[in-house]
Motif scaffolding. Structure first.
Motif, short mmCIF file in Angstrom:
data_model
loop_
_atom_site.label_atom_id
_atom_site.label_comp_id
_atom_site.label_asym_id
_atom_site.label_seq_id
_atom_site.Cartn_x
_atom_site.Cartn_y
_atom_site.Cartn_z
N HIS A 120 0.92 -1.12 -0.05
CA HIS A 120 0.00 0.00 0.11
C HIS A 120 0.76 1.24 0.03
O HIS A 120 2.02 1.18 0.53
N LEU A 121 0.35 2.33 -0.50
CA LEU A 121 1.11 3.49 -0.45
C LEU A 121 1.05 4.04 1.18
O LEU A 121 0.12 3.63 1.99
N ARG A 122 2.11 4.61 1.58
CA ARG A 122 1.92 5.15 2.80
C ARG A 122 0.73 5.70 3.30
O ARG A 122 0.36 6.72 2.55
N GLN A 123 0.33 5.41 4.45
CA GLN A 123 -0.91 6.20 5.12
C GLN A 123 -2.32 5.55 4.33
O GLN A 123 -3.40 5.96 4.64
N ALA A 124 -1.89 4.67 3.41
CA ALA A 124 -3.30 3.99 2.68
C ALA A 124 -3.59 2.97 3.20
O ALA A 124 -2.87 2.03 4.10
N VAL A 125 -5.03 2.69 3.30
CA VAL A 125 -5.65 1.37 3.94
C VAL A 125 -5.97 0.39 2.85
O VAL A 125 -6.50 -0.76 3.41
N SER A 126 -5.99 0.73 1.65
CA SER A 126 -6.56 -0.29 0.68
C SER A 126 -5.83 0.23 -0.54
O SER A 126 -5.65 1.29 -0.83
N SER A 127 -5.59 -0.98 -1.41
CA SER A 127 -5.08 -0.54 -2.88
C SER A 127 -5.98 -1.46 -3.67
O SER A 127 -6.47 -2.49 -3.66
#
Length: 337
Positions: free
Chosen positions: A165-172
């Motif tokens: 995931h991208l940093r600070q992301a919770v989902s992709s």
């Protein structure tokens, strides 16, 4: 005027006339259809094969491959009694990937010439295959229904590699894969904002700065297209190239999103402007309504809604509607001027 200058002027006039005259397109159906059902194309390969979602009857949606004018029901051909299936991608060898529901669980599949293989997914998760390149690498998504989250995954020789995931992301959520194994898609933050991303060599990178949106497709040179804007509600078709974010939509008041790009740099998608909605073709720095490029004898026969994909031969996968046919996947064949 001297003969040499006269010749140069004539050549210049011919060149300008050629540039001004756009390629036109002839509409065809990729295969047999059911006027009481419908179909939506998802992916197009270099041979003109189409991976699609077909409404057979009622609410029965089927994964199909349109090949050489035939429609192949993939699950039925493989002898599977599925509850739902959808074809989402295919490569130039005619290998199709997608999603199939068996016993209430959605799973990613790879179908090669009628032999369907289910890809491994951790217990408790569902999944769908999104794209496949000519090397057989499969881009997929694992979905956790308990937490309403998804994760991008790349299968290489059947072994899954979870993409970060991208940093600070919770989902992709992945969308597309090129021949070099580079993938694009989106990452969702806890605030529900979504950001366009690229995965390369197991790392994730945000595309652009200060823009919300999603990446939809890319070519083998690494040019990425999608939709993005300063706010979630207002987005334009975008091209990310060599670290730059290029707005493809010339109208500040319009909305648009790019869905497909080929190796020639031609881009297709959907736009809305002043109450008009429909597919566009972008090339040579200019965005055109696809409706305006249909050959004269087919003008007005179909109401075109969207364009999903374009191959290197310039064929465009779109979908549209007319009362006699319903909603159907359409193949737009270029007719050179």
């Amino acid at each position: 005027m001297r003969p040499t200058l006269r010749l140069l002027a004539a050549c210049g006039a011919l060149l300008l006339a050629g540039l001004a005259q756009a390629t036109s397109y002839r509409i065809s159906l990729p295969g047999p259809h059911n006027p009481h059902g419908g179909s939506i194309g998802r992916a197009l390969n270099e041979r003109g094969d189409v991976a699609a979602l077909w409404l057979a009857r009622g609410d029965e949606w089927r994964a199909v491959l349109y090949k050489a004018g035939r429609r192949i029901d993939l699950a039925r051909h493989a002898g599977l009694a599925d509850e739902f299936s959808e074809a989402r991608g295919l490569n130039d060898h005619g290998v199709v990937v997608g999603q199939i529901r068996l016993d209430g669980r959605d799973l990613p599949f790879v179908d090669q010439h009628g032999a369907m293989q289910l890809l491994p997914v951790p217990e408790g998760l569902g999944g769908a295959a999104q794209a496949i390149n000519s090397h057989g690498d499969v881009l997929a998504v694992w979905i956790d229904p308990a937490f309403d989250s998804s994760t991008a995954v790349l299968y290489h020789q059947g072994v899954a590699q979870v993409l970060p995931h991208l940093r600070q992301a919770v989902s992709s959520y992945p969308r597309a894969l090129n021949q070099r194994g580079v993938a694009v898609g989106l990452s969702r933050l806890a605030s529900d904002a979504v950001l366009p991303v690229m995965w390369h060599h197991g790392r994730v990178h945000r595309l652009g700065r200060g823009l919300f949106g999603q990446a939809e497709d890319l070519n083998d040179a690494g040019d990425v297209v999608g939709g993005a804007g300063p706010r979630q509600a207002l987005q334009h078709a975008m091209l990310w190239r060599n670290g730059q974010s290029i707005d493809l939509d010339p109208s500040p008041s319009g909305s648009s999103g790019a869905h497909g790009i080929n190796n020639r740099g031609q881009i297709v998608g959907q736009r809305g402007l002043n109450g008009r909605y429909g597919p566009f073709l972008w090339e040579n720095g200019q965005m055109r309504w696809l409706d305006d490029l249909i050959v004269p004898e087919q003008q007005g026969l179909w109401q075109l809604y969207d364009a999903y994909d374009i191959n290197d031969a310039g064929q465009i996968l779109a979908w549209g509607y007319r009362p006699e046919e319903g909603i159907q996947a359409l193949l737009l064949e270029p007719v050179e001027p």
